[in-house]
Design a protein around this motif. Structure first.
Motif, PDB file in Angstrom:
ATOM      1  N   SER A  26       0.840  -1.202   0.000  1.00  0.00           N
ATOM      2  CA  SER A  26       0.000   0.000   0.000  1.00  0.00           C
ATOM      3  C   SER A  26       0.873   1.249   0.000  1.00  0.00           C
ATOM      4  CB  SER A  26      -0.916   0.010   1.231  1.00  0.00           C
ATOM      5  OG  SER A  26      -0.136   0.242   2.396  1.00  0.00           O
ATOM      6  N   ALA A  27       0.287   2.346  -0.481  1.00  0.00           N
ATOM      7  CA  ALA A  27       1.010   3.621  -0.472  1.00  0.00           C
ATOM      8  C   ALA A  27       1.367   4.019   0.962  1.00  0.00           C
ATOM      9  CB  ALA A  27       0.175   4.709  -1.141  1.00  0.00           C
ATOM     10  N   THR A  28       0.528   3.673   1.915  1.00  0.00           N
ATOM     11  CA  THR A  28       0.796   3.989   3.316  1.00  0.00           C
ATOM     12  C   THR A  28       2.033   3.240   3.812  1.00  0.00           C
ATOM     13  OG1 THR A  28      -1.567   4.322   3.689  1.00  0.00           O
ATOM     14  CG2 THR A  28      -0.201   3.993   5.641  1.00  0.00           C
ATOM     15  N   VAL A  83       1.959   9.926   3.042  1.00  0.00           N
ATOM     16  CA  VAL A  83       1.259   9.190   1.985  1.00  0.00           C
ATOM     17  C   VAL A  83       1.082  10.013   0.712  1.00  0.00           C
ATOM     18  CG1 VAL A  83      -0.881   7.995   1.382  1.00  0.00           C
ATOM     19  CG2 VAL A  83       0.094   7.707   3.655  1.00  0.00           C
ATOM     20  N   CYS A 108       4.218  10.350  -1.464  1.00  0.00           N
ATOM     21  CA  CYS A 108       4.594   9.019  -1.931  1.00  0.00           C
ATOM     22  C   CYS A 108       3.671   8.597  -3.081  1.00  0.00           C
ATOM     23  CB  CYS A 108       4.516   8.015  -0.783  1.00  0.00           C
ATOM     24  SG  CYS A 108       5.065   6.358  -1.246  1.00  0.00           S
ATOM     25  N   HIS A 109       2.388   8.838  -2.909  1.00  0.00           N
ATOM     26  CA  HIS A 109       1.410   8.503  -3.946  1.00  0.00           C
ATOM     27  C   HIS A 109       1.682   9.301  -5.218  1.00  0.00           C
ATOM     28  CE1 HIS A 109      -2.571   8.147  -5.885  1.00  0.00           C
ATOM     29  NE2 HIS A 109      -2.474   6.923  -5.402  1.00  0.00           N
ATOM     30  N   ARG A 110       2.023  10.572  -5.079  1.00  0.00           N
ATOM     31  CA  ARG A 110       2.354  11.410  -6.244  1.00  0.00           C
ATOM     32  C   ARG A 110       3.566  10.855  -6.978  1.00  0.00           C
ATOM     33  NH1 ARG A 110       0.755  15.752  -2.960  1.00  0.00           N
ATOM     34  NH2 ARG A 110       2.889  16.165  -2.279  1.00  0.00           N
ATOM     35  N   ILE A 166       4.608   7.723  -7.057  1.00  0.00           N
ATOM     36  CA  ILE A 166       4.200   6.492  -7.739  1.00  0.00           C
ATOM     37  C   ILE A 166       3.478   6.834  -9.039  1.00  0.00           C
ATOM     38  CG2 ILE A 166       2.695   4.453  -7.619  1.00  0.00           C
ATOM     39  CD1 ILE A 166       3.232   4.492  -4.544  1.00  0.00           C
ATOM     40  N   LYS A 167       2.532   7.761  -8.965  1.00  0.00           N
ATOM     41  CA  LYS A 167       1.775   8.163 -10.164  1.00  0.00           C
ATOM     42  C   LYS A 167       2.704   8.756 -11.222  1.00  0.00           C
ATOM     43  CE  LYS A 167      -2.217   6.726  -9.143  1.00  0.00           C
ATOM     44  NZ  LYS A 167      -2.566   5.457  -9.794  1.00  0.00           N
TER      45      LYS A 167
END
Length: 149
Positions: free
Chosen positions: A20-22, A32, A35-37, A39-40
């Protein structure tokens, strides 16, 4: 440009693509959202090209593997051959090689009879094929691994 954090994100996702992104954020020292940015952005740039499950072939009745060396008659059929190879699910990996032979294919089947049928019905009919040489995989010692990040 890929920095050290992106590098670590990629390394961890190769180990566990379902992380998970978390959990990933905690591992790389980010919150989070950033980190999510990242990954995208790695996906958008084509650095991360996909996610998939790794399935044990024997568990689904596909315990026979063959490596097939392919020599083409001439290079004029190269692209047509490559497109045709992409249409067959039993060809699970295909590499174009320098020198002779031209290609190395990894073919999977239920058993020797299944491979022989695929060989007779598909492989010999691929565009431009001059010569096929098969070798049977006795044992997989190391599966294809992630990149050494």
């Amino acid at each position: 440009m890929i920095d050290a954090i992106d590098h670590e994100i990629l390394r961890l996702l190769q180990i566990d693509g379902r992380m998970s992104a978390t959990a990933l954020a905690a591992e790389v020292g980010l919150t989070v959202a950033p980190c999510h940015r990242r990954i995208k952005e790695l996906e958008r740039k084509g650095v991360l090209t996909g996610y998939r499950a790794v399935v044990d072939p024997a568990a689904v009745g596909l315990s026979f593997q063959a490596l097939v060396f392919v020599t083409l008659r001439d290079r004029a059929q190269m692209l047509t051959f490559e497109k045709a190879v992409g249409l067959h699910e039993q060809i699970v990996k295909a590499d174009r090689l320098f020198g002779d032979p031209d290609f190395l294919l990894k073919v999977i089947a239920a058993d020797l009879l299944g491979y022989q049928q695929f060989y007779d019905e598909v492989l010999v009919g691929l565009p431009g094929v001059e010569k096929l040489t098969s070798t049977i995989v006795m044992k997989t010692v190391k599966e294809e691994a992630g990149l050494p990040l």
